[in-house]
Write a protein that holds these residues in place. Sequence first.
Motif, short mmCIF file in Angstrom:
data_model
loop_
_atom_site.label_atom_id
_atom_site.label_comp_id
_atom_site.label_asym_id
_atom_site.label_seq_id
_atom_site.Cartn_x
_atom_site.Cartn_y
_atom_site.Cartn_z
N SER A 190 0.83 -1.20 0.00
CA SER A 190 0.00 0.00 0.00
C SER A 190 0.87 1.25 0.00
N ILE A 191 0.38 2.27 -0.68
CA ILE A 191 1.02 3.58 -0.70
C ILE A 191 -0.04 4.55 -0.23
N GLU A 192 0.26 5.33 0.80
CA GLU A 192 -0.67 6.34 1.30
C GLU A 192 0.01 7.69 1.24
N ALA A 193 -0.80 8.73 0.99
CA ALA A 193 -0.26 10.09 0.93
C ALA A 193 -1.29 11.05 1.52
N GLU A 194 -0.81 11.93 2.37
CA GLU A 194 -1.65 12.99 2.91
C GLU A 194 -1.79 14.05 1.83
N VAL A 195 -3.03 14.47 1.56
CA VAL A 195 -3.30 15.46 0.52
C VAL A 195 -3.59 16.81 1.17
N PRO A 196 -2.76 17.81 0.90
CA PRO A 196 -3.00 19.13 1.50
C PRO A 196 -4.25 19.78 0.91
N ASP A 197 -4.89 20.63 1.70
CA ASP A 197 -6.09 21.32 1.24
C ASP A 197 -5.83 22.20 0.03
N ALA A 215 -11.63 10.90 2.97
CA ALA A 215 -11.73 12.29 3.40
C ALA A 215 -12.56 12.36 4.68
N SER A 216 -12.04 13.11 5.65
CA SER A 216 -12.71 13.27 6.92
C SER A 216 -12.42 14.65 7.46
N SER A 217 -13.40 15.24 8.12
CA SER A 217 -13.17 16.56 8.72
C SER A 217 -12.20 16.46 9.89
N LEU A 218 -12.05 15.27 10.45
CA LEU A 218 -11.13 15.08 11.58
C LEU A 218 -9.70 14.78 11.15
N THR A 219 -9.56 13.96 10.11
CA THR A 219 -8.22 13.50 9.74
C THR A 219 -7.73 14.07 8.41
N GLY A 220 -8.53 14.85 7.72
CA GLY A 220 -8.12 15.40 6.43
C GLY A 220 -8.31 14.41 5.31
N ARG A 221 -7.49 14.55 4.26
CA ARG A 221 -7.63 13.70 3.08
C ARG A 221 -6.40 12.81 2.93
#
Length: 92
Positions: free
Chosen positions: A32-39, A63-69
């Motif tokens: 798996s590859i995961e990446a945090e996506v900035p707003d 996507a979550s309002s608590l954890t971002g994207r």
Amino acid sequence: MPALEARAEDLAARLSALGLTTRVELHATYVSIEAEVPDALPADSWREVLEVVAEADRFGLLASSLTGRTLWAAIRNVVPATGDVRGPGHQR
């Protein structure tokens, strides 16, 4: 480095080059590859990001309002026997 890991590392490096922070994890049947996506990710960058993850076997966006994207992609280490696999023993 096995081809599976090299492929995952390549995708992660390409996402990193687009400004995303990535993590790669090895699992029993996939990587798996995961990446945090900035707003503030520009629309042109989204197009490039989607071109990269489209090379994976599966991908999605959480996507979550608590954890971002968080963008995720998965590369299987075993090619399924059919085009539609629903898990062990559930092939058509």
